[in-house]
Design an enzyme around this catalytic site. Sequence first.
Site, mmCIF file in Angstrom:
data_model
loop_
_atom_site.group_PDB
_atom_site.id
_atom_site.type_symbol
_atom_site.label_atom_id
_atom_site.label_comp_id
_atom_site.label_asym_id
_atom_site.label_seq_id
_atom_site.Cartn_x
_atom_site.Cartn_y
_atom_site.Cartn_z
ATOM 1 N N SER A 204 1.171 -1.112 -0.486
ATOM 2 C CA SER A 204 0.324 -0.570 -0.195
ATOM 3 C C SER A 204 0.898 1.245 0.292
ATOM 4 O O SER A 204 -0.120 2.484 -0.527
ATOM 5 C CB SER A 204 -0.476 -0.519 0.656
ATOM 6 N N HIS B 157 -0.194 -1.929 -7.267
ATOM 7 C CA HIS B 157 -1.263 -1.643 -6.167
ATOM 8 C C HIS B 157 -2.705 -1.682 -6.633
ATOM 9 O O HIS B 157 -3.199 -0.858 -6.935
ATOM 10 C CB HIS B 157 -1.059 -0.332 -5.952
ATOM 11 N N GLU C 227 -2.407 1.003 -9.118
ATOM 12 C CA GLU C 227 -1.275 1.989 -9.867
ATOM 13 C C GLU C 227 -0.265 1.338 -9.721
ATOM 14 O O GLU C 227 0.536 0.098 -8.899
ATOM 15 C CB GLU C 227 -1.464 2.767 -8.471
ATOM 16 N N ASN D 222 -3.471 6.671 -1.591
ATOM 17 C CA ASN D 222 -2.921 6.218 -0.364
ATOM 18 C C ASN D 222 -2.626 7.846 0.508
ATOM 19 O O ASN D 222 -2.722 7.461 1.445
ATOM 20 C CB ASN D 222 -2.654 5.050 -0.194
#
Length: 288
Positions: free
Chosen positions: A120, A141, A153, A192
């Site tokens: 993450s 990701h 991602e 994130n």
Amino acid sequence: METKKIAVVGAGNMGHQIALCAALAGFQVKCTDVSSEVLAKAEQFADSYLPERVAKGKLTAEAANQARANLAFVPTLEEAAVDADLVIEAVIEKLDVKRSLFAQLDQITPPHAILATNSSYIVSSKIADATKRPDQVCNMHFFNPALVMKLVEVVKGPHVSDETAEAVMEVARKMGKTPVLLHKETYGFLVNRFVQATRQEALKLLDMGMASYEDIDIAVVNGLGYPMGPFQLMDLTGVDLAYHVYMERYHESGDPSDRPSPTVVEKFVKGEWGKKVGKGFYDYGSKQ
Ligand SMILES: NC(=O)c1ccc[n+]([C@@H]2O[C@H](COP(=O)([O-])OP(=O)(O)OC[C@H]3O[C@@H](n4cnc5c(N)ncnc54)[C@H](O)[C@@H]3O)[C@@H](O)[C@H]2O)c1
């Protein structure tokens, strides 16, 4: 080289659904986990999810059977990765665990294999030098739940070759995802960074006694139009994951402001890790 065989390492919250996505897209997938219990649960999920999709008219019986035939749950890393073209790592968010796993994968996988991490927050340059193929190590990701969320991602760190980044983007597209490419590495990639900023603010407001976590969630959903509030999201993604993310950051920076908030520490210690254990900020009655 075209990617045909994918190994998914870690069959937890993310890995079991990433494996299914890949199998549904026609890849030959082997999924493994150090926990036989988690691996069995992942297999049970596949065996119930696919017929449910058929019953709902979302998938033909033929496509479901093909996806199931594409997907194997295997007990060892060697078995999972020995002939993989691409490995997607989805194990605990701890740098030392990921580095040692990638060093093992470097020994096990064919020389052409790409090694991707679903981390993450951790950029792949922190992992790539544990292997002798840094140009083939990158971030891929996915978002939770991986079967539903379209975004992936892909992060092209300075060590990542163009071929690697493009091959991973192409796998994501074949999986029916919408990949975005980051040209540089940054902690938390794109999404994130937003999640962390909202979470920090929510935890600060809670710890200051400004409002209950329920009301903070209600405010964010109804005032900002988010699909769920920060505490609901933490329950979905795992309070344990949030704890590890803060601790990894703190170990790296040494900055006390990077430590997890008292609320996150308390939840982590109590084992109230969210939906997957039946209780987090909210009560879910039983394991989801
Ligand atoms: N939970 C989320 O919402 C989410 C979203 C995107 C990315 N991620 C990332 O995905 C990764 C996994 O997160 P998760 O939430 O699925 O965690 P999880 O705790 O649900 O699952 C991790 C699994 O990895 C297994 N494992 C640990 N070490 C292993 C090893 N050496 N070999 C094989 N299996 C091993 C554990 O037994 C566990 O089942 C983390 O890096 C996390 O940052 C999580």
